[in-house]
Design a protein around this motif. Structure first.
Motif, PDB file in Angstrom:
ATOM      1  N   ALA A   1      90.410 -65.084  22.200  1.00 18.74           N
ATOM      2  CA  ALA A   1      91.351 -64.807  23.012  1.00 18.74           C
ATOM      3  C   ALA A   1      92.760 -65.180  22.290  1.00 18.74           C
ATOM      4  CB  ALA A   1      91.266 -66.026  24.339  1.00 18.74           C
ATOM      5  N   GLU A   2      92.889 -65.549  21.152  1.00 24.59           N
ATOM      6  CA  GLU A   2      94.318 -65.810  20.511  1.00 24.59           C
ATOM      7  C   GLU A   2      94.024 -65.081  19.150  1.00 24.59           C
ATOM      8  OE1 GLU A   2      96.450 -67.990  21.424  1.00 24.59           O
ATOM      9  OE2 GLU A   2      95.610 -69.068  22.813  1.00 24.59           O
ATOM     10  N   MET A   3      94.202 -65.379  17.969  1.00 28.60           N
ATOM     11  CA  MET A   3      94.536 -64.543  17.188  1.00 28.60           C
ATOM     12  C   MET A   3      92.997 -64.278  16.278  1.00 28.60           C
ATOM     13  SD  MET A   3      97.523 -66.715  15.181  1.00 28.60           S
ATOM     14  CE  MET A   3      97.998 -65.359  14.027  1.00 28.60           C
ATOM     15  N   GLY A   4      91.917 -64.862  16.583  1.00 22.64           N
ATOM     16  CA  GLY A   4      90.689 -64.813  15.631  1.00 22.64           C
ATOM     17  C   GLY A   4      90.148 -63.299  15.620  1.00 22.64           C
ATOM     18  N   GLU A   5      90.306 -62.624  16.693  1.00 17.15           N
ATOM     19  CA  GLU A   5      89.578 -61.078  16.952  1.00 17.15           C
ATOM     20  C   GLU A   5      90.620 -60.029  16.571  1.00 17.15           C
ATOM     21  OE1 GLU A   5      87.086 -58.093  16.704  1.00 17.15           O
ATOM     22  OE2 GLU A   5      86.422 -60.326  16.621  1.00 17.15           O
ATOM     23  N   LEU A   6      91.694 -60.375  16.966  1.00 19.48           N
ATOM     24  CA  LEU A   6      92.800 -59.122  16.878  1.00 19.48           C
ATOM     25  C   LEU A   6      93.067 -59.146  15.623  1.00 19.48           C
ATOM     26  CD1 LEU A   6      94.523 -57.179  18.198  1.00 19.48           C
ATOM     27  CD2 LEU A   6      96.223 -58.842  18.810  1.00 19.48           C
ATOM     28  N   PHE A   7      93.289 -60.109  15.009  1.00 24.48           N
ATOM     29  CA  PHE A   7      93.897 -60.098  13.371  1.00 24.48           C
ATOM     30  C   PHE A   7      92.643 -59.731  12.658  1.00 24.48           C
ATOM     31  CE2 PHE A   7      97.588 -61.822  15.281  1.00 24.48           C
ATOM     32  CZ  PHE A   7      98.492 -61.716  14.442  1.00 24.48           C
ATOM     33  N   LYS A   8      92.802 -59.009  11.627  1.00 19.86           N
ATOM     34  CA  LYS A   8      91.741 -58.609  10.501  1.00 19.86           C
ATOM     35  C   LYS A   8      92.447 -58.842   9.189  1.00 19.86           C
ATOM     36  CE  LYS A   8      89.424 -56.413  14.099  1.00 19.86           C
ATOM     37  NZ  LYS A   8      90.565 -56.203  15.154  1.00 19.86           N
ATOM     38  N   VAL A   9      91.336 -58.957   8.311  1.00 19.10           N
ATOM     39  CA  VAL A   9      91.701 -59.119   6.900  1.00 19.10           C
ATOM     40  C   VAL A   9      91.192 -57.969   6.330  1.00 19.10           C
ATOM     41  CG1 VAL A   9      91.625 -60.745   4.652  1.00 19.10           C
ATOM     42  CG2 VAL A   9      91.565 -61.611   7.281  1.00 19.10           C
ATOM     43  N   ILE A  10      91.594 -57.321   5.561  1.00 18.70           N
ATOM     44  CA  ILE A  10      91.205 -56.276   4.492  1.00 18.70           C
ATOM     45  C   ILE A  10      91.701 -56.498   3.078  1.00 18.70           C
ATOM     46  CG2 ILE A  10      93.214 -54.786   4.914  1.00 18.70           C
ATOM     47  CD1 ILE A  10      90.989 -52.326   4.685  1.00 18.70           C
ATOM     48  N   ALA A  11      90.578 -56.318   2.272  1.00 20.33           N
ATOM     49  CA  ALA A  11      91.165 -56.639   0.692  1.00 20.33           C
ATOM     50  C   ALA A  11      90.462 -55.624  -0.065  1.00 20.33           C
ATOM     51  CB  ALA A  11      90.677 -57.983   0.422  1.00 20.33           C
ATOM     52  N   PHE A  12      91.384 -55.369  -1.156  1.00 21.67           N
ATOM     53  CA  PHE A  12      90.876 -54.195  -2.428  1.00 21.67           C
ATOM     54  C   PHE A  12      91.067 -55.103  -3.533  1.00 21.67           C
ATOM     55  CE2 PHE A  12      93.376 -52.241   0.969  1.00 21.67           C
ATOM     56  CZ  PHE A  12      92.672 -51.242   1.400  1.00 21.67           C
ATOM     57  N   SER A  13      90.370 -54.458  -4.844  1.00 21.65           N
ATOM     58  CA  SER A  13      90.068 -55.445  -5.920  1.00 21.65           C
ATOM     59  C   SER A  13      89.959 -54.339  -6.950  1.00 21.65           C
ATOM     60  CB  SER A  13      88.884 -56.436  -5.880  1.00 21.65           C
ATOM     61  OG  SER A  13      87.800 -55.523  -5.604  1.00 21.65           O
ATOM     62  N   ARG A  14      90.059 -54.733  -8.187  1.00 22.88           N
ATOM     63  CA  ARG A  14      89.966 -54.196  -9.262  1.00 22.88           C
ATOM     64  C   ARG A  14      89.592 -55.323 -10.500  1.00 22.88           C
ATOM     65  NH1 ARG A  14      91.998 -48.796  -9.835  1.00 22.88           N
ATOM     66  NH2 ARG A  14      93.817 -48.258  -8.348  1.00 22.88           N
ATOM     67  N   GLY A  15      88.068 -55.018 -10.818  1.00 25.41           N
ATOM     68  CA  GLY A  15      87.771 -55.850 -12.179  1.00 25.41           C
ATOM     69  C   GLY A  15      87.284 -57.111 -11.599  1.00 25.41           C
ATOM     70  N   ILE A  16      86.615 -57.121 -10.245  1.00 22.65           N
ATOM     71  CA  ILE A  16      85.924 -58.076  -9.694  1.00 22.65           C
ATOM     72  C   ILE A  16      84.513 -57.702  -9.363  1.00 22.65           C
ATOM     73  CG2 ILE A  16      85.686 -59.636  -7.531  1.00 22.65           C
ATOM     74  CD1 ILE A  16      88.569 -59.968  -7.782  1.00 22.65           C
ATOM     75  N   SER A  17      83.439 -58.200  -9.763  1.00 23.12           N
ATOM     76  CA  SER A  17      82.349 -57.732  -9.310  1.00 23.12           C
ATOM     77  C   SER A  17      81.879 -58.242  -8.129  1.00 23.12           C
ATOM     78  CB  SER A  17      81.124 -58.341 -10.583  1.00 23.12           C
ATOM     79  OG  SER A  17      79.895 -57.908 -10.373  1.00 23.12           O
ATOM     80  N   GLY A  18      81.475 -57.362  -7.377  1.00 23.95           N
ATOM     81  CA  GLY A  18      80.807 -57.751  -6.007  1.00 23.95           C
ATOM     82  C   GLY A  18      82.122 -58.095  -4.867  1.00 23.95           C
ATOM     83  N   THR A  19      81.997 -59.231  -4.249  1.00 26.81           N
ATOM     84  CA  THR A  19      83.029 -59.687  -3.191  1.00 26.81           C
ATOM     85  C   THR A  19      83.349 -61.141  -3.302  1.00 26.81           C
ATOM     86  OG1 THR A  19      83.924 -59.260  -1.235  1.00 26.81           O
ATOM     87  CG2 THR A  19      81.579 -59.801  -1.325  1.00 26.81           C
ATOM     88  N   VAL A  20      84.175 -61.696  -2.558  1.00 22.61           N
ATOM     89  CA  VAL A  20      84.242 -63.185  -2.505  1.00 22.61           C
ATOM     90  C   VAL A  20      83.490 -63.558  -1.267  1.00 22.61           C
ATOM     91  CG1 VAL A  20      86.663 -62.824  -3.862  1.00 22.61           C
ATOM     92  CG2 VAL A  20      86.478 -62.723  -1.189  1.00 22.61           C
ATOM     93  N   ASP A  21      83.367 -64.848  -1.364  1.00 20.69           N
ATOM     94  CA  ASP A  21      82.765 -65.612  -0.372  1.00 20.69           C
ATOM     95  C   ASP A  21      83.286 -65.405   1.248  1.00 20.69           C
ATOM     96  OD1 ASP A  21      81.193 -66.415  -2.571  1.00 20.69           O
ATOM     97  OD2 ASP A  21      81.961 -68.557  -2.324  1.00 20.69           O
ATOM     98  N   ALA A  22      84.360 -65.190   1.181  1.00 21.65           N
ATOM     99  CA  ALA A  22      85.124 -65.070   2.614  1.00 21.65           C
ATOM    100  C   ALA A  22      84.714 -63.722   3.196  1.00 21.65           C
ATOM    101  CB  ALA A  22      86.464 -65.048   2.490  1.00 21.65           C
TER     102      ALA A  22
END
Length: 401
Positions: A370-391
């Motif tokens: 009902a606040e910021m948790g669902e409306l806000f998103k996080v998108i990330a790009f990378s180079r030189g990182i194998s796989g993803t990050v824990d988040a």
């Protein structure tokens, strides 16, 4: 009394100096409209309203960031809401730095400097040696606030911060943009009975008004047209939406510049199929003035924020087009939970009620649907990182883009 007058009367009146600034910007915009033949595309109006040198909302002296209208501010961001946001974000930043073998951070639109101060402090607590923390911000007023915040909250680390006016050709490290994409100028387009128009701005009385012109259908409008029809069953007599050329170009620039590391963007918005849902048939354009949201972009030019929701599918496509990897996409709530925000909160003694309860309430706002948790998103790009990050390990929504 006209509707705009009623809306203006319902909001706090600006002071004499602020009103003079707004009137100067209004005159400048009216001159630009006249020079353009009497009609200005909305993205040009929005660019002037936000970024005209010395007069625009972000380039002038407006307070902008704060907790309440009484302090002269217009809205609150996650770093302003709680220092635990920066402390939690530091964990995926640390992992991205470690995985990529880099030691630099670059932040776009650093606000009051609280995110920079919090990240520097938290990274130091995680034993990360930062070589430099570079800030890109157009506002001289905000740069001064950022310096003051850093000296007050991270005095031993402030020397690592530098403000840059031009982007390097190549960057190795982690890039952060919190509520940056939504503040980039957008075009307004309108589908009326199947025909597309561009919504622009004309001078009217002492202010401005919208005026539509037929527009040639390009590849982006064709894509929007198809998305509207695919997402919705019912036809629309009129459908208003935005195109995001500036945000897409910015994403491409950052991901091209990033030769090693990661770029995290945190903002409100939706994947393409959700963005063009019937609920948003009137568009997503929104203004913020003294912690009140309204829909009139012509009220007090230069004194209010003008934003639009982010269409994240386009952002993902823009980043991947440069050859960068999509590191992940999820809600702010899931990202922060995965990054350990509850562990960070647990570092505060619950018996210390004066500290713990405000901190817990702020975290609840960061996570709540009902606040910021669902409306806000996080998108990330990378180079030189194998796989993803824990988040992004749990609840990744990249498949929805």
């Amino acid at each position: 009394m006209n509707p705009k007058a009623r809306q203006s009367d319902s909001l706090p009146a600006p002071g004499a100096d602020a009103l003079a600034q707004s009137e100067a910007l209004t005159q400048l915009i009216r001159e630009r409209i006249a020079a353009a033949g009497g009609w200005l595309p909305f993205d040009r109006y929005m660019d002037l309203a936000l970024y005209a040198p010395g007069l625009g909302y972000y380039s002038g002296g407006a307070m902008k960031f704060g907790r309440r209208a009484e302090d002269g501010s217009d809205f609150v961001t996650a770093p302003e809401l709680s220092p635990l946001f920066a402390k939690t974000l530091a964990r995926p930043v640390e992992q991205a730095l470690r995985e990529s073998g880099t030691r630099r951070v670059m932040e776009f639109g650093a606000g009051t400097g609280k995110l920079a101060a919090g990240l520097l402090t938290a990274l130091a607590e995680l034993d990360v040696e930062i070589e430099s923390y570079e800030i890109v911000d157009l506002s001289g007023e905000l740069r001064d606030r950022q310096r003051a915040t850093l000296m007050a909250q991270a005095p031993t680390l402030a020397a690592k911060v530098e403000w840059i006016d031009a982007l390097p050709d190549a960057f190795e490290g982690v890039v952060i943009g919190n509520e940056v994409l939504d503040a980039m100028p957008v075009r307004l387009v309108v589908r009326k009975l199947g025909a597309w128009h561009e919504r622009g701005v004309v001078a009217e009385g002492e202010g401005f008004a919208f005026a539509d012109r037929p527009v040639a259908v390009d590849a982006q409008i064709e894509q929007i047209d198809a998305a509207i029809d695919e997402t919705n069953d019912e036809p629309f007599a009129e459908y208003v939406t935005e195109t995001h050329e500036a945000a897409l170009a910015f994403t491409k620039t950052v991901c091209t510049m990033l030769v090693r590391g990661a770029a995290f963007f945190i903002d409100y918005g939706f994947p393409r199929r959700e963005f063009y849902h019937a609920q948003r048939a009137g568009g997503t354009l929104m203004c913020h003035y003294r912690h009140r949201a309204h829909a009139d972009p012509f009220l007090y030019p230069g004194l209010q924020d003008i934003t639009a929701h982010v269409e994240f599918t386009g952002i993902a496509e823009a980043g991947v087009e440069t050859g960068a990897d999509l590191l992940g996409f999820t809600s702010q709530a899931r990202f922060l939970m995965n990054a350990g925000v509850t562990d960070v909160l647990s570092d505060i003694d619950p018996s210390d009620v004066k500290r713990f309860l405000p901190a817990a309430n702020a975290v609840q706002k960061l996570l709540s649907e009902a606040e910021m948790g669902e409306l806000f998103k996080v998108i990330a790009f990378s180079r030189g990182i194998s796989g993803t990050v824990d988040a992004f390990m749990s609840g990744d929504r990249s498949h929805t883009l």
